[in-house]
Scaffold this active site. Structure first.
Site, PDB file in Angstrom:
ATOM      1  N   ASP A  11       1.204  -1.088   0.090  1.00 22.48           N
ATOM      2  CA  ASP A  11      -0.090  -0.228   0.496  1.00 22.48           C
ATOM      3  C   ASP A  11       0.547   1.392   0.265  1.00 22.48           C
ATOM      4  O   ASP A  11       1.778   1.892   1.024  1.00 22.48           O
ATOM      5  CB  ASP A  11      -1.043   0.553   1.389  1.00 22.48           C
ATOM      6  N   LEU A  14       1.023   3.499   3.208  1.00 19.81           N
ATOM      7  CA  LEU A  14       1.738   2.875   4.175  1.00 19.81           C
ATOM      8  C   LEU A  14       0.355   2.753   5.673  1.00 19.81           C
ATOM      9  O   LEU A  14      -0.821   2.498   5.093  1.00 19.81           O
ATOM     10  CB  LEU A  14       2.975   3.324   4.728  1.00 19.81           C
ATOM     11  N   ILE A  15       0.982   3.296   6.296  1.00 13.70           N
ATOM     12  CA  ILE A  15      -0.285   3.197   7.821  1.00 13.70           C
ATOM     13  C   ILE A  15      -1.103   4.863   6.713  1.00 13.70           C
ATOM     14  O   ILE A  15      -0.301   6.122   7.345  1.00 13.70           O
ATOM     15  CB  ILE A  15       0.862   3.652   8.836  1.00 13.70           C
ATOM     16  N   HIS A  16      -2.154   4.439   6.990  1.00 13.12           N
ATOM     17  CA  HIS A  16      -2.918   5.545   7.198  1.00 13.12           C
ATOM     18  C   HIS A  16      -4.321   6.031   7.569  1.00 13.12           C
ATOM     19  O   HIS A  16      -4.793   3.985   7.305  1.00 13.12           O
ATOM     20  CB  HIS A  16      -2.669   6.158   5.881  1.00 13.12           C
ATOM     21  N   GLY A  17      -5.096   5.937   8.265  1.00 17.09           N
ATOM     22  CA  GLY A  17      -6.464   6.473   8.520  1.00 17.09           C
ATOM     23  C   GLY A  17      -6.636   4.856   9.545  1.00 17.09           C
ATOM     24  O   GLY A  17      -5.704   4.569  10.346  1.00 17.09           O
TER      25      GLY A  17
END
Length: 165
Positions: A11, A14-17
């Site tokens: 993704d 990466l780190i989201h929401g």
């Protein structure tokens, strides 16, 4: 024994929401390893990623070589890990380096020049397709699922349908 890899995800955000938080909960990981040479060199992005970690989960941002070198290290046996990548090329490099897992969850691959949208969240170019083919040939399942509740779409079926492989 090597670290337990519970989810491998591509993704580029990466780190989201809530996305990673939900995946982390469902897979019960205690560690997220973001594996990217580019991100590992970017101090600001590293800091932001660590701050975005879900509660109770440690985030490390490491290079591809580092991932290959720690994979078999018994020190990391307690890791229940999510591996996060931005692209299939990096995943291929860790697999070629001896890291092994059964499936890859593909969440998002943004559109850019020379890429073709194949779902509303995934765009691929020739390099991506080559790397995805390689991973598929290693017996790794490639499933597109942005969020846990999405139904699985198999990448290779989609690429065949699009006439891309």
């Amino acid at each position: 024994m090597s670290m337990e890899i519970r989810l491998v995800r591509i993704d580029d955000r990466l780190i989201h929401g809530q996305v990673v938080t939900v995946w982390a909960k469902i897979t019960k990981v205690n560690r997220i390893l973001v594996i990217s040479d580019a991100v590992a060199k970017d101090m600001l992005r590293k800091t932001l990623l660590k701050q975005a970690a879900p509660p109770g989960v440690n985030v490390n941002v490491i290079t591809i070589d580092k991932m290959i070198s720690i994979y078999d290290d018994p020190i990391f046996n307690t890791f229940k890990t999510m591996l996060l990548f931005t692209n299939p090329r990096d995943v291929r490099r860790v697999v070629e380096g001896g890291v092994s897992f059964d499936s890859i969850n593909i969440g998002g691959m943004s559109f850019s020049d020379g890429k073709k949208m194949i779902t509303n969240a995934v765009a691929v170019n020739h390099q991506d397709i080559e790397d995805l083919l390689y991973l598929s040939e290693q017996g790794i399942d490639l499933e597109i699922r942005k969020v846990v509740t999405d139904s699985k779409v198999y990448m290779m079926d989609l690429l065949k349908k699009e006439g891309m492989v």
